[in-house]
Design an enzyme around this catalytic site. Structure first.
Site: not given
Length: 331
Positions: A34, A115, A165, A186
């Site tokens: 994007s 990615n 990451s 969660y």
């Protein structure tokens, strides 16, 4: 998210100029491109070195077109092709992989850069019933990568890059509870951490299974990059989502709970993708490794959790992933 390296980080254009001779003959497929992403910065830097073909893959057709236009406007001779790839649905992933395999004018994919991803989203399940961050960040890329592997392995020196990451510090794979008790327990940051651990283990598995066929695979932490859109949905207030991240880091005893984040630019973040995809010094010794901004991570110097670099955990994840996507990949 994570603290960046204290060493100066080059930008992607600098490395593109350094690797021009290596880029020129390659077909490179990048997911997550994007206009404000590090993927977009990466392909713009690639285009300056005139690769054989850049394949832009993403869910949103208009954003794909916008990035493609930006690349070709700046580099009119660049060859660009777009591919719609919706990582939220495995059936859509299969259709996209079939499209790539049907391109007879693209005999090989030299470099695949996975990615695309999501970060710290609210609880949801994929159409196949798996927690959405794990599904999009790992399972979809696992399936897509393995389905197009025939074209990757036709390349002379194929490479696969997984954008992970150092957020992997937040969680190992929750082997018996991927879905956080159907959302009852969660935690969006733990879920993100689990998915980033999976990215690292997947790269390790690929290197172990396919090194004898010439494949190199790496996972990377590109650094903390602001303004990419990845975190646009998060509450940045004093009591918001990033405050929750700090609390979690402190509860786990992670150094990140007591230090700030040193942000770098999109172009600098894209440099580590360039490094992983092309640097000739990355060879057999580091295959399957985890990279931090433009270098191989050091377990004593960097945030590297043992659960994300374990061959045993990698093999266990491979088996689980095959079951969850419903495909067997034997190499």
């Amino acid at each position: 998210m994570a603290s960046s390296s204290p060493n100066p980080v080059p930008d992607a254009a600098t490395l593109s100029a350094k690797y021009t001779a290596l880029i020129a003959s390659k077909t490179i497929l990048v997911t997550g491109v994007s206009p404000t992403s590090i993927g977009s910065a990466f392909v713009q830097a690639l285009a300056s070195a005139s690769p054989s073909l850049i394949i832009l893959a993403g869910r949103n057709a208009s954003k794909l077109s916008e990035t493609a236009a930006t690349v070709t406007d700046a580099h009119p001779s660049a060859r660009v092709r777009t591919l719609q790839l919706d990582l939220s649905c495995l059936d859509a992933v299969r259709r996209s992989a079939e499209e790539v395999l049907s391109w007879h004018d693209v005999p090989a994919v030299d470099v695949l850069v996975n990615n695309a991803g999501v970060m710290a989203t609210d609880f949801a399940l994929s159409p196949q019933g798996t927690e959405s961050q794990f599904a999009a960040n790992h399972l979809a890329h696992f399936l897509f990568t393995n389905l197009i592997m025939p074209k990757v392995l036709k390349a002379k020196s194929p490479r696969i890059v997984m954008v992970a990451s150092d957020g992997h510090r937040l969680s190992p794979i929750r082997w018996d509870d991927l879905n956080f008790d159907s959302g009852k327990t969660y935690d969006k940051w733990r879920a993100y951490g689990q998915s980033k651990t999976a990215n690292m283990l997947f790269a390790l598995s690929l290197s172990r299974k396919l090194a004898t066929r010439g494949l190199q695979a790496y996972s990377v932490h590109p650094g903390v990059i602001l303004g990419t859109g990845l975190a646009a949905h998060l509450d940045g207030s004093a009591s918001g989502d990033f405050a929750l991240l700090t609390e979690l880091d402190k509860a786990q005893g992670n150094a990140e709970g007591w230090k700030g984040f040193d942000a770098i630019s999109r172009e600098q973040g894209a440099a580590t993708l360039m490094y992983a995809a092309l640097d000739p010094a990355l060879g057999e010794e580091h295959n399957g490794g985890y990279l931090v901004p433009c270098r191989v991570a050091d377990a004593f110097r960097d945030t590297v959790r043992p659960w994300a670099v374990s061959p045993f955990e990698a093999e266990r994840l491979w088996d689980l992933s095959e079951k969850l996507v419903g495909n067997k990949f034997s190499y």
